[in-house]
Design a protein around this motif. Structure first.
Motif, PDB file in Angstrom:
ATOM      1  N   ILE A  79       3.092   0.084  12.777  1.00 15.25           N
ATOM      2  CA  ILE A  79       2.894   0.797  13.875  1.00 15.25           C
ATOM      3  C   ILE A  79       3.221   2.131  14.049  1.00 15.25           C
ATOM      4  O   ILE A  79       2.645   3.205  14.168  1.00 15.25           O
ATOM      5  CB  ILE A  79       3.575   0.038  15.135  1.00 15.25           C
ATOM      6  CG1 ILE A  79       3.093  -1.409  15.372  1.00 15.25           C
ATOM      7  CG2 ILE A  79       3.390   0.860  16.528  1.00 15.25           C
ATOM      8  CD1 ILE A  79       3.811  -2.093  16.220  1.00 15.25           C
ATOM      9  N   ARG A  80       4.455   2.569  13.226  1.00 19.10           N
ATOM     10  CA  ARG A  80       4.842   3.761  13.047  1.00 19.10           C
ATOM     11  C   ARG A  80       5.452   4.099  11.730  1.00 19.10           C
ATOM     12  O   ARG A  80       6.510   3.880  11.548  1.00 19.10           O
ATOM     13  CB  ARG A  80       6.136   4.152  14.003  1.00 19.10           C
ATOM     14  CG  ARG A  80       5.589   4.180  15.552  1.00 19.10           C
ATOM     15  CD  ARG A  80       6.999   4.322  16.522  1.00 19.10           C
ATOM     16  NE  ARG A  80       7.384   5.689  16.355  1.00 19.10           N
ATOM     17  CZ  ARG A  80       8.708   5.674  16.730  1.00 19.10           C
ATOM     18  NH1 ARG A  80       9.525   4.830  17.353  1.00 19.10           N
ATOM     19  NH2 ARG A  80       9.188   6.997  16.487  1.00 19.10           N
ATOM     20  N   PRO A  81       4.542   4.262  10.859  1.00 24.58           N
ATOM     21  CA  PRO A  81       4.661   4.462   9.261  1.00 24.58           C
ATOM     22  C   PRO A  81       5.727   5.682   9.133  1.00 24.58           C
ATOM     23  O   PRO A  81       5.454   6.391   9.947  1.00 24.58           O
ATOM     24  CB  PRO A  81       3.476   4.390   8.615  1.00 24.58           C
ATOM     25  CG  PRO A  81       2.352   4.445   9.826  1.00 24.58           C
ATOM     26  CD  PRO A  81       2.936   4.186  11.011  1.00 24.58           C
ATOM     27  N   SER A  82       6.656   5.740   8.266  1.00 25.77           N
ATOM     28  CA  SER A  82       7.283   6.855   7.894  1.00 25.77           C
ATOM     29  C   SER A  82       6.789   8.166   7.684  1.00 25.77           C
ATOM     30  O   SER A  82       7.176   9.267   8.061  1.00 25.77           O
ATOM     31  CB  SER A  82       8.391   6.620   6.543  1.00 25.77           C
ATOM     32  OG  SER A  82       7.626   6.480   5.454  1.00 25.77           O
ATOM     33  N   HIS A  83       5.670   7.912   7.256  1.00 23.30           N
ATOM     34  CA  HIS A  83       4.646   9.330   7.022  1.00 23.30           C
ATOM     35  C   HIS A  83       4.369   9.972   8.103  1.00 23.30           C
ATOM     36  O   HIS A  83       3.944  11.203   8.305  1.00 23.30           O
ATOM     37  CB  HIS A  83       3.382   9.025   6.071  1.00 23.30           C
ATOM     38  CG  HIS A  83       2.393   8.071   6.558  1.00 23.30           C
ATOM     39  ND1 HIS A  83       2.333   6.801   6.423  1.00 23.30           N
ATOM     40  CD2 HIS A  83       1.352   8.337   7.226  1.00 23.30           C
ATOM     41  CE1 HIS A  83       1.378   6.292   7.086  1.00 23.30           C
ATOM     42  NE2 HIS A  83       0.757   7.252   7.660  1.00 23.30           N
ATOM     43  N   TYR A  84       4.214   9.254   9.307  1.00 22.53           N
ATOM     44  CA  TYR A  84       3.864  10.136  10.605  1.00 22.53           C
ATOM     45  C   TYR A  84       4.879  10.970  10.945  1.00 22.53           C
ATOM     46  O   TYR A  84       4.863  12.056  11.837  1.00 22.53           O
ATOM     47  CB  TYR A  84       3.641   8.853  11.890  1.00 22.53           C
ATOM     48  CG  TYR A  84       2.476   8.150  11.841  1.00 22.53           C
ATOM     49  CD1 TYR A  84       1.571   8.236  10.727  1.00 22.53           C
ATOM     50  CD2 TYR A  84       2.159   7.613  12.656  1.00 22.53           C
ATOM     51  CE1 TYR A  84       0.268   7.733  10.760  1.00 22.53           C
ATOM     52  CE2 TYR A  84       0.839   7.045  12.958  1.00 22.53           C
ATOM     53  CZ  TYR A  84      -0.115   6.901  12.035  1.00 22.53           C
ATOM     54  OH  TYR A  84      -1.101   6.331  11.903  1.00 22.53           O
ATOM     55  N   TYR A 116      -7.330  -1.298  20.382  1.00 27.53           N
ATOM     56  CA  TYR A 116      -6.679  -2.405  19.765  1.00 27.53           C
ATOM     57  C   TYR A 116      -6.770  -3.648  20.559  1.00 27.53           C
ATOM     58  O   TYR A 116      -6.790  -4.795  19.518  1.00 27.53           O
ATOM     59  CB  TYR A 116      -4.958  -1.917  19.328  1.00 27.53           C
ATOM     60  CG  TYR A 116      -4.910  -0.829  18.406  1.00 27.53           C
ATOM     61  CD1 TYR A 116      -5.137  -0.923  17.193  1.00 27.53           C
ATOM     62  CD2 TYR A 116      -4.361   0.227  18.970  1.00 27.53           C
ATOM     63  CE1 TYR A 116      -5.023   0.066  16.376  1.00 27.53           C
ATOM     64  CE2 TYR A 116      -4.117   1.451  18.131  1.00 27.53           C
ATOM     65  CZ  TYR A 116      -4.570   1.082  16.727  1.00 27.53           C
ATOM     66  OH  TYR A 116      -4.551   2.062  15.706  1.00 27.53           O
ATOM     67  N   ILE A 117      -6.967  -3.645  21.622  1.00 27.80           N
ATOM     68  CA  ILE A 117      -7.150  -4.928  22.387  1.00 27.80           C
ATOM     69  C   ILE A 117      -8.306  -5.595  22.168  1.00 27.80           C
ATOM     70  O   ILE A 117      -8.705  -6.700  21.838  1.00 27.80           O
ATOM     71  CB  ILE A 117      -7.024  -4.764  23.921  1.00 27.80           C
ATOM     72  CG1 ILE A 117      -5.660  -4.668  24.454  1.00 27.80           C
ATOM     73  CG2 ILE A 117      -7.644  -6.073  24.738  1.00 27.80           C
ATOM     74  CD1 ILE A 117      -4.471  -5.817  23.968  1.00 27.80           C
ATOM     75  N   SER A 118      -9.129  -4.611  21.910  1.00 30.03           N
ATOM     76  CA  SER A 118     -10.684  -4.853  21.647  1.00 30.03           C
ATOM     77  C   SER A 118     -10.952  -5.384  19.950  1.00 30.03           C
ATOM     78  O   SER A 118     -11.983  -6.341  20.243  1.00 30.03           O
ATOM     79  CB  SER A 118     -11.854  -3.874  21.765  1.00 30.03           C
ATOM     80  OG  SER A 118     -11.635  -3.208  23.220  1.00 30.03           O
ATOM     81  N   LEU A 153      -2.368 -10.105  15.267  1.00 31.15           N
ATOM     82  CA  LEU A 153      -0.917  -9.756  15.828  1.00 31.15           C
ATOM     83  C   LEU A 153      -0.721  -8.132  15.738  1.00 31.15           C
ATOM     84  O   LEU A 153      -0.085  -7.642  16.722  1.00 31.15           O
ATOM     85  CB  LEU A 153       0.090 -10.770  15.444  1.00 31.15           C
ATOM     86  CG  LEU A 153       1.575 -10.607  16.118  1.00 31.15           C
ATOM     87  CD1 LEU A 153       1.305 -10.865  17.561  1.00 31.15           C
ATOM     88  CD2 LEU A 153       2.505 -11.532  15.217  1.00 31.15           C
ATOM     89  N   GLU A 154      -0.779  -7.517  14.529  1.00 40.10           N
ATOM     90  CA  GLU A 154      -0.475  -6.359  14.493  1.00 40.10           C
ATOM     91  C   GLU A 154      -1.233  -5.341  15.337  1.00 40.10           C
ATOM     92  O   GLU A 154      -0.635  -4.374  16.081  1.00 40.10           O
ATOM     93  CB  GLU A 154      -0.983  -5.842  12.839  1.00 40.10           C
ATOM     94  CG  GLU A 154      -0.680  -4.450  12.701  1.00 40.10           C
ATOM     95  CD  GLU A 154      -0.821  -4.063  11.181  1.00 40.10           C
ATOM     96  OE1 GLU A 154      -1.552  -2.850  10.954  1.00 40.10           O
ATOM     97  OE2 GLU A 154      -0.793  -4.919  10.391  1.00 40.10           O
ATOM     98  N   ASP A 155      -2.439  -5.438  15.615  1.00 43.34           N
ATOM     99  CA  ASP A 155      -3.244  -4.731  16.625  1.00 43.34           C
ATOM    100  C   ASP A 155      -2.816  -5.044  18.029  1.00 43.34           C
ATOM    101  O   ASP A 155      -2.628  -4.023  18.759  1.00 43.34           O
ATOM    102  CB  ASP A 155      -4.686  -4.969  16.448  1.00 43.34           C
ATOM    103  CG  ASP A 155      -5.486  -4.325  15.428  1.00 43.34           C
ATOM    104  OD1 ASP A 155      -4.750  -3.546  14.834  1.00 43.34           O
ATOM    105  OD2 ASP A 155      -6.742  -4.772  15.209  1.00 43.34           O
ATOM    106  N   LEU A 156      -2.317  -6.303  18.336  1.00 42.17           N
ATOM    107  CA  LEU A 156      -1.688  -6.438  19.535  1.00 42.17           C
ATOM    108  C   LEU A 156      -0.518  -5.681  19.782  1.00 42.17           C
ATOM    109  O   LEU A 156      -0.231  -5.022  20.631  1.00 42.17           O
ATOM    110  CB  LEU A 156      -1.414  -7.854  19.703  1.00 42.17           C
ATOM    111  CG  LEU A 156      -2.663  -8.768  20.109  1.00 42.17           C
ATOM    112  CD1 LEU A 156      -2.420 -10.271  20.039  1.00 42.17           C
ATOM    113  CD2 LEU A 156      -3.293  -8.474  21.436  1.00 42.17           C
TER     114      LEU A 156
END
Length: 84
Positions: free
Chosen positions: A5-10, A41-43, A51-54
Protein backbone atom coordinates in the motif's frame (compact mmCIF):
# COMPACT_ATOMS: atom_id res chain seq x y z
CA UNK A 1 6.90 1.60 6.12
CA UNK A 2 7.33 -0.64 3.13
CA UNK A 3 4.38 -2.66 1.92
CA UNK A 4 2.05 -3.01 -1.05
CA UNK A 5 0.00 0.00 0.00
CA UNK A 6 2.84 2.39 0.84
CA UNK A 7 6.02 1.06 -0.76
CA UNK A 8 9.31 2.56 0.44
CA UNK A 9 10.03 4.19 -2.93
CA UNK A 10 7.02 6.50 -2.37
CA UNK A 11 8.94 8.35 0.35
CA UNK A 12 12.08 8.87 -1.73
CA UNK A 13 12.85 12.57 -1.73
CA UNK A 14 11.51 13.20 1.76
CA UNK A 15 7.77 13.42 1.07
CA UNK A 16 5.23 10.90 -0.10
CA UNK A 17 3.33 11.89 -3.24
CA UNK A 18 0.00 11.75 -1.40
CA UNK A 19 1.27 14.20 1.23
CA UNK A 20 2.54 16.52 -1.50
CA UNK A 21 -0.85 16.33 -3.21
CA UNK A 22 -2.60 17.10 0.07
CA UNK A 23 -0.42 20.17 0.52
CA UNK A 24 -0.84 21.46 -3.04
CA UNK A 25 -4.38 20.52 -4.13
CA UNK A 26 -7.57 22.28 -3.13
CA UNK A 27 -9.54 20.42 -0.45
CA UNK A 28 -12.25 19.54 -2.97
CA UNK A 29 -9.74 18.20 -5.51
CA UNK A 30 -7.86 16.21 -2.87
CA UNK A 31 -11.02 14.59 -1.51
CA UNK A 32 -12.09 13.79 -5.07
CA UNK A 33 -8.75 12.07 -5.64
CA UNK A 34 -9.20 10.02 -2.46
CA UNK A 35 -12.81 9.09 -3.27
CA UNK A 36 -11.84 8.13 -6.82
CA UNK A 37 -9.20 5.76 -5.52
CA UNK A 38 -11.68 4.16 -3.12
CA UNK A 39 -14.03 3.54 -6.06
CA UNK A 40 -11.19 2.24 -8.25
CA UNK A 41 -9.94 -0.30 -5.74
CA UNK A 42 -13.41 -1.47 -4.64
CA UNK A 43 -14.45 -1.89 -8.28
CA UNK A 44 -11.51 -4.04 -9.28
CA UNK A 45 -10.73 -6.11 -6.18
CA UNK A 46 -12.56 -9.24 -7.36
CA UNK A 47 -10.84 -9.14 -10.74
CA UNK A 48 -7.30 -8.04 -9.97
CA UNK A 49 -5.60 -8.03 -6.56
CA UNK A 50 -8.28 -9.24 -4.15
CA UNK A 51 -7.57 -8.45 -0.51
CA UNK A 52 -4.68 -6.14 -1.39
CA UNK A 53 -7.06 -3.88 -3.34
CA UNK A 54 -9.54 -3.87 -0.44
CA UNK A 55 -6.74 -2.75 1.87
CA UNK A 56 -5.79 0.00 -0.58
CA UNK A 57 -9.43 1.11 -0.70
CA UNK A 58 -9.48 1.20 3.11
CA UNK A 59 -6.27 3.26 3.16
CA UNK A 60 -7.78 5.91 0.89
CA UNK A 61 -11.13 5.80 2.70
CA UNK A 62 -9.42 6.28 6.06
CA UNK A 63 -7.56 9.30 4.67
CA UNK A 64 -10.81 10.69 3.23
CA UNK A 65 -12.59 10.27 6.57
CA UNK A 66 -9.70 11.89 8.47
CA UNK A 67 -9.53 14.83 6.06
CA UNK A 68 -13.31 15.28 6.19
CA UNK A 69 -13.33 15.18 10.00
CA UNK A 70 -10.51 17.73 10.19
CA UNK A 71 -12.33 19.97 7.73
CA UNK A 72 -15.57 19.66 9.66
CA UNK A 73 -13.81 20.41 12.95
CA UNK A 74 -12.16 23.46 11.36
CA UNK A 75 -15.50 24.67 10.02
CA UNK A 76 -17.11 24.31 13.44
CA UNK A 77 -14.19 26.13 15.02
CA UNK A 78 -14.37 28.99 12.48
CA UNK A 79 -18.14 29.23 12.99
CA UNK A 80 -17.70 29.35 16.75
CA UNK A 81 -15.11 32.13 16.58
CA UNK A 82 -17.22 34.23 14.19
CA UNK A 83 -20.28 33.96 16.45
CA UNK A 84 -18.46 35.53 19.41
Amino acid sequence: MSDAIRPSHYSFGGIEPIDFMHAKMSPVAYRGFLAGNVIKYISRYEHKNGLEDLKKARYYLDRLIKDSEESEDGSKQRLHTTEN
